[in-house]
Design a protein around this motif. Structure first.
Motif, mmCIF file in Angstrom:
data_model
loop_
_atom_site.group_PDB
_atom_site.id
_atom_site.type_symbol
_atom_site.label_atom_id
_atom_site.label_comp_id
_atom_site.label_asym_id
_atom_site.label_seq_id
_atom_site.Cartn_x
_atom_site.Cartn_y
_atom_site.Cartn_z
ATOM 1 N N SER A 19 0.937 -1.219 -0.138
ATOM 2 C CA SER A 19 -0.118 -0.031 -0.119
ATOM 3 C C SER A 19 0.911 1.237 -0.047
ATOM 4 C CB SER A 19 -0.975 0.074 1.199
ATOM 5 O OG SER A 19 0.010 0.163 2.148
ATOM 6 N N GLY A 20 0.226 2.529 -0.321
ATOM 7 C CA GLY A 20 0.854 3.628 0.038
ATOM 8 C C GLY A 20 1.390 4.172 1.236
ATOM 9 N N THR A 21 0.407 3.580 2.188
ATOM 10 C CA THR A 21 0.956 3.832 3.677
ATOM 11 C C THR A 21 2.333 3.079 3.864
ATOM 12 O OG1 THR A 21 -1.323 3.957 4.350
ATOM 13 C CG2 THR A 21 0.252 3.514 6.152
ATOM 14 N N ASN A 53 5.131 4.817 2.167
ATOM 15 C CA ASN A 53 5.806 5.846 2.814
ATOM 16 C C ASN A 53 6.604 5.618 3.954
ATOM 17 O OD1 ASN A 53 5.141 7.684 0.921
ATOM 18 N ND2 ASN A 53 3.014 8.043 1.756
ATOM 19 N N TYR A 75 -1.851 14.351 2.670
ATOM 20 C CA TYR A 75 -2.280 12.982 2.979
ATOM 21 C C TYR A 75 -1.102 12.014 2.693
ATOM 22 C CZ TYR A 75 -4.744 8.718 4.158
ATOM 23 O OH TYR A 75 -5.293 7.542 4.714
ATOM 24 N N HIS A 76 -0.872 11.108 3.534
ATOM 25 C CA HIS A 76 0.329 10.310 3.373
ATOM 26 C C HIS A 76 0.129 8.715 3.867
ATOM 27 C CE1 HIS A 76 3.017 13.179 1.889
ATOM 28 N NE2 HIS A 76 2.864 13.968 2.994
ATOM 29 N N GLY A 77 -1.294 8.382 4.425
ATOM 30 C CA GLY A 77 -1.663 7.243 4.799
ATOM 31 C C GLY A 77 -2.073 7.041 5.876
ATOM 32 N N GLU A 101 3.477 15.561 -1.662
ATOM 33 C CA GLU A 101 2.998 15.029 -2.954
ATOM 34 C C GLU A 101 3.274 16.093 -4.088
ATOM 35 O OE1 GLU A 101 -1.342 13.796 -1.206
ATOM 36 O OE2 GLU A 101 -0.428 15.156 -0.008
ATOM 37 N N ILE A 110 -5.647 13.837 -1.586
ATOM 38 C CA ILE A 110 -6.829 14.298 -0.930
ATOM 39 C C ILE A 110 -7.061 15.617 -0.410
ATOM 40 C CG2 ILE A 110 -7.689 13.472 1.448
ATOM 41 C CD1 ILE A 110 -6.817 10.668 1.012
ATOM 42 N N ASP A 125 5.879 11.426 -2.798
ATOM 43 C CA ASP A 125 4.877 10.860 -2.665
ATOM 44 C C ASP A 125 4.174 10.701 -4.039
ATOM 45 O OD1 ASP A 125 2.319 9.534 -2.121
ATOM 46 O OD2 ASP A 125 2.270 10.259 -0.253
ATOM 47 N N VAL A 174 1.696 8.566 -4.983
ATOM 48 C CA VAL A 174 0.898 7.664 -4.908
ATOM 49 C C VAL A 174 -0.425 7.921 -5.656
ATOM 50 C CG1 VAL A 174 -1.101 6.583 -3.272
ATOM 51 C CG2 VAL A 174 1.499 6.701 -2.487
ATOM 52 N N GLN A 175 -0.482 9.296 -6.026
ATOM 53 C CA GLN A 175 -1.410 9.847 -6.923
ATOM 54 C C GLN A 175 -1.112 10.155 -7.945
ATOM 55 O OE1 GLN A 175 -5.193 11.653 -5.503
ATOM 56 N NE2 GLN A 175 -5.121 10.557 -3.476
ATOM 57 N N ALA A 204 1.943 3.721 -5.175
ATOM 58 C CA ALA A 204 1.054 2.609 -5.107
ATOM 59 C C ALA A 204 -0.163 2.654 -6.029
ATOM 60 C CB ALA A 204 0.347 2.479 -3.540
ATOM 61 N N LYS A 205 -1.405 2.995 -5.687
ATOM 62 C CA LYS A 205 -2.650 3.063 -6.652
ATOM 63 C C LYS A 205 -2.574 2.539 -7.771
ATOM 64 C CE LYS A 205 -4.850 6.705 -3.662
ATOM 65 N NZ LYS A 205 -5.865 6.214 -3.007
HETATM 66 C C1 LIG Z 1 -0.771 10.572 -1.749
HETATM 67 C C2 LIG Z 1 -1.087 9.686 -0.932
HETATM 68 N N1 LIG Z 1 -0.202 8.785 -0.078
HETATM 69 C C3 LIG Z 1 -0.354 7.651 0.497
HETATM 70 C C4 LIG Z 1 -1.550 7.108 0.639
HETATM 71 C C5 LIG Z 1 -1.953 5.920 1.339
HETATM 72 O O1 LIG Z 1 -2.236 4.787 0.453
HETATM 73 P P1 LIG Z 1 -2.881 3.503 0.748
HETATM 74 O O2 LIG Z 1 -4.228 3.961 0.828
HETATM 75 O O3 LIG Z 1 -2.372 2.584 -0.225
HETATM 76 O O4 LIG Z 1 -2.323 2.993 2.120
HETATM 77 C C6 LIG Z 1 -2.558 7.644 -0.415
HETATM 78 C C7 LIG Z 1 -3.917 7.282 -0.252
HETATM 79 O O5 LIG Z 1 -5.086 7.633 -0.719
HETATM 80 C C8 LIG Z 1 -2.242 8.899 -1.140
HETATM 81 O O6 LIG Z 1 -3.427 9.289 -1.717
#
Ligand SMILES: Cc1ncc(COP(=O)(O)O)c(C=O)c1O
Length: 436
Positions: free
Chosen positions: A110-112, A115, A138-140, A210, A215, A243, A245-246, A272-273
């Motif tokens: 996962s993204g969490t 990170n 937002y990082h998780g 990011e 978010i 980051d 993830v998006q 991730a994502k």
């Molecule tokens: C920029 C960003 N980092 C980290 C995460 C966390 O990812 P995950 O939900 O896969 O743990 C998200 C989730 O929305 C995110 O948007």
């Protein structure tokens, strides 16, 4: 199960923190390409992609064929055994990072976790502890990542873990220092030095950000921002974690990663994502010297799983072979033009922002006061649903409509989207008139 049984089972057997969009949860039964179908058989145009995750279309046949073949060959070994899909994916990722500078990967789910791994690597590499993050980020959802995130609403459970400070955000629509770009001289970025000198020990492990806050509401810093900030961060010993993830995998147009739009090479990228198009895969990729500092016992049972690694490599290859980064730029520019038209028509829309196929509308009660139009944003979401269109929501006040379709959509899809969203805005406008 019937639709009602699914909704009731959700209420009875899931934590209440599993919340849903809409007054009545939308039960999704199946999906293909840019469409999803609900339990009543209604078809929706999906311009959110299951939270910015469907990068190459739902149930992409090319990706799924490779995944199915891999499922029949080898499903799991864990990271304590070597396997080809993980090795091939890591090699492929090293080819596409900015300038090939980030070449060593660690895979998670996962993204969490991506990170978490990045912060751990930064701390091992620098020997320092403190981390600078951004307000509205937002990082998780782990304890550490809730502390890293810059939004109270996403920090459940009381006092956050110490070791994080939050810098001013490059939120030009609501400038934190009350200035206007470009005459502001990007003061928010220059404040980084003051922040580090006054709010940390003066030696930091990392800056995590990011490139476009997801978010947070697709807050898009001006082009100089990350260059200025990265230089200050490195002066105080920190590594720069982007980051993605998006923003990763071509979403912002023409480049693999959002940070490349700013001409900055980070030390670590997390993602991730969209990398898995729905397969759970987290990635931390770093410069070799940073990665090499993370020695010793750490393990991810499912990290580098042969099936999800196959999915991720198939996604990257598909984006490359189908020229989807170009499509994200070109169709993204077309989408942006259609959104600007909507802004000209509906006063509820205060700001249009984003890059490529990552675009947002910030809704305000009026353009002078810029009071966040939270209720109206919820009403637009409901109206869009009625018009069989899915979009996302974000922003500290829930007043930002987030638009992230698959990267392989066409202009015709954008036209269809614009018609449906416009109809939603018209209905919300009429309802507001009736009430006033
Ligand atoms: C920029 C960003 N980092 C980290 C995460 C966390 O990812 P995950 O939900 O896969 O743990 C998200 C989730 O929305 C995110 O948007």
């Amino acid at each position: 199960m019937t639709k009602q049984e699914i909704i009731l089972a959700n209420q009875q057997y899931l934590f209440p923190s599993v919340f849903h969009y809409y007054r009545e949860p939308l039960v999704v039964m199946r999906a293909k390409d840019q469409f999803v179908w609900d339990a009543d058989g209604n078809q929706y145009l999906d311009f959110f992609g299951g939270i910015v995750t469907i990068s190459v279309g739902h149930c992409n046949e090319t990706v799924n064929r490779k995944v199915t073949e891999q499922m029949g060959r080898l499903q799991h070994v864990s990271t304590v055994f070597a396997n080809e899909p993980q090795a091939a994916l890591a090699k492929r990722i090293a080819e596409v990072t900015p300038g090939g500078a980030l070449s060593k990967s660690f895979f998670t789910n996962s993204g969490t976790e991506a990170n978490e791994t990045a912060i751990l690597a930064a701390r091992c590499y620098t020997g320092a502890h403190e981390v600078v993050a951004l307000r509205h980020s937002y990082h998780g959802r782990s304890a550490l990542m809730m502390a890293a995130s810059g939004q109270a609403a996403w920090r459940l459970g009381g006092a956050p873990v110490p070791g994080f400070v939050h810098a001013l955000n490059a939120y030009c629509y609501r400038c934190p220092v009350g200035l206007t770009y470009p005459s502001c001289d990007v003061k928010c970025a220059r404040d980084m030095e003051d922040l580090i000198r006054t709010s940390t020990s003066g030696r930091i492990a990392a800056f995590i950000a990011e490139p476009i806050q997801g978010i947070g509401g697709f807050i898009t810093p001006p082009k100089e921002y990350f260059g200025i900030v990265a230089e200050i961060v490195r002066k105080f010993g920190g590594v720069f974690i982007s980051d993605e993830v998006q923003t990763g995998w071509g979403r912002t147009g023409n480049k693999w990663f959002g940070i490349e739009q700013y001409g900055v090479t980070p030390d670590i990228i997390t993602s991730a994502k969209g990398l898995g198009n729905g397969a759970p895969v987290g990635l931390t990729v770093a410069r070799p010297e940073v990665a090499d500092a993370l020695k010793g016992a750490t393990i991810s049972t499912f990290g580098g799983n042969p099936v999800t690694a196959t999915a991720a490599k198939a996604v990257i290859d598909f984006i490359d072979e189908q020229n989807l980064m170009t499509n994200a730029a070109e169709t993204g520019a077309y989408l942006r033009a259609r959104l600007e038209e909507l802004k000209a028509k509906h006063s509820l829309i205060g700001d249009v922002r984003g890059m490529g196929l990552m675009q947002a509308l910030e809704l305000v009660e009026d353009r002078q006061s810029k009071t966040p139009a939270t209720a109206a944003a919820a009403a637009v979401m409901e109206a869009a649903r009625e018009n069989r269109l899915l979009v996302g929501k974000g922003g500290m006040q829930g007043n930002v409509i987030r638009i992230t379709p698959p990267l392989n959509i066409s202009r015709a899809d954008v036209d269809d989207f614009a018609l449906r969203l416009d109809a939603g805005f018209v209905e919300v406008g009429r309802a507001q008139m009736r009430r006033s």
